[in-house]
Design an enzyme around this catalytic site. Structure first.
Site, PDB file in Angstrom:
ATOM      1  N   ARG A 182      73.127  29.078  60.605  1.00 62.59           N
ATOM      2  CA  ARG A 182      72.772  30.325  61.514  1.00 62.59           C
ATOM      3  C   ARG A 182      73.566  31.408  60.850  1.00 62.59           C
ATOM      4  NH1 ARG A 182      69.294  27.479  62.973  1.00 62.59           N
ATOM      5  NH2 ARG A 182      68.998  26.670  64.995  1.00 62.59           N
ATOM      6  N   HIS A 231      64.369  32.017  55.482  1.00 60.11           N
ATOM      7  CA  HIS A 231      64.604  31.126  56.725  1.00 60.11           C
ATOM      8  C   HIS A 231      63.568  29.917  56.317  1.00 60.11           C
ATOM      9  CE1 HIS A 231      65.927  30.374  60.837  1.00 60.11           C
ATOM     10  NE2 HIS A 231      65.766  29.383  60.736  1.00 60.11           N
TER      11      HIS A 231
END
Length: 308
Positions: A223, A271
């Site tokens: 994250r 991502h």
């Protein structure tokens, strides 16, 4: 008939509708899967945080909200979500994360970037063996554990850190503040696979980065908020951190003006480390609905206090 609402983006519906129906059929479930059920008739919600559903209060008969995402930080604080919430732990997603992490650890370990950059200069440099390259994985949930175990199988001495005590064969497990200090000391490569919670925000900051040996390398597929960006950039500029490979960011897509893009010692990936896989996630959703109907405990139930 079990009524299931699909609450994600339209393109997800197009991708998931048939595999979900196949997963329900294979599990022996009689499911009416739609995007437009009357909310108070819905038994289960299949959910993605970037979809249209924000208010869960009309879903008065809903037995569980089943997320398609591994991360639940965008929904766990929603006060209208009073029913059980399950995050996605998908074997396909886990396999993808393991492959991505192992690939980048080996890229660092074998110094592949340097070899490519100097391939016309014939500068032989033999890397150490994996057994001589300590790796630390911060976070020992399903993804962290799978990555730690794979790296250990490749021969790396692996230390894992978690907030609470864990015992994993072949992994040196640490926990708590003192354990974090021990986990970082000597770690030449650090992999971040923690959830995004108030307790983990800025886990890598000026103080913790300074505990690493000079020239350590960072891999973050977890994250974005786990890292204090300014502190990492300062550590990269000083050489305390030799390189960082970052797949997740506080703002996504990463703004064009962000320093990470131009920094010579940062690799940005968009991502892609782990994505929910359609077929295997459908199987996980089907199993949780089967469990709900059978009165069995749900898989991957989110602890609202911990935030994951």
């Amino acid at each position: 008939m079990i009524k299931v609402q699909f609450a994600a983006t339209p393109e997800r519906w197009e991708t998931y509708a048939e595999p979900m129906r196949a997963g329900f059929s294979n599990a022996g479930l009689d499911v009416d899967l739609r995007v437009d059920h009357t909310p108070d008739a819905v038994d289960y919600v299949i959910y993605a945080p970037n979809g249209p559903l924000k208010d869960f209060s009309p879903y008065t008969s809903c037995k569980a909200v089943l997320s398609l995402w591994a991360g639940v930080e965008k929904v766990v604080g929603n006060t209208s979500l009073t029913m059980p919430l399950c995050r996605m732990v998908d074997p396909g997603l886990t396999a993808g994360m393991v492959e991505w992490v192992a690939g980048h650890v080996l890229r660092y370990h074998l110094d592949i970037d340097r070899s490519i950059a100097t391939q016309d200069q014939w500068q032989p440099r033999v890397p150490p063996l994996a057994m001589e390259r300590p790796v630390t994985v911060l976070g020992l949930g399903a993804l962290g554990r799978a990555c730690a175990e794979t790296l250990a199988q490749l021969g790396f001495p692996v230390t894992g850190w978690s907030r609470s005590p864990k015992v994993i064969e072949g992994i040196t497990c640490q926990h708590g503040d003192d354990g974090l200090t021990r986990a970082l000391a000597g770690a030449e490569i650090v992999v971040l696979l923690l959830p995004d919670t108030p307790a983990t925000e800025n886990m890598l900051n000026a103080e913790t980065l300074a505990r690493l040996p000079r020239g350590a390398r960072i891999i973050n597929p977890g994250r974005g908020p786990l890292i204090d960006d300014d502190a990492l950039l300062a550590a990269l500029d000083s050489g305390q951190i030799a390189h960082a490979t970052l797949d997740v960011f506080r703002i996504e897509p990463l703004p064009a003006e962000h320093r990470y893009w131009a920094h010579p010692n940062v690799t940005v990936t968009p991502h892609i480390a782990a994505e929910t896989r359609v077929v295997t996630s459908a199987q996980v959703i089907a199993e949780n609905i089967r469990r709900g109907e059978a009165g069995e405990p749900f898989l991957h139930l989110v602890d609202r206090e911990l935030g994951y």
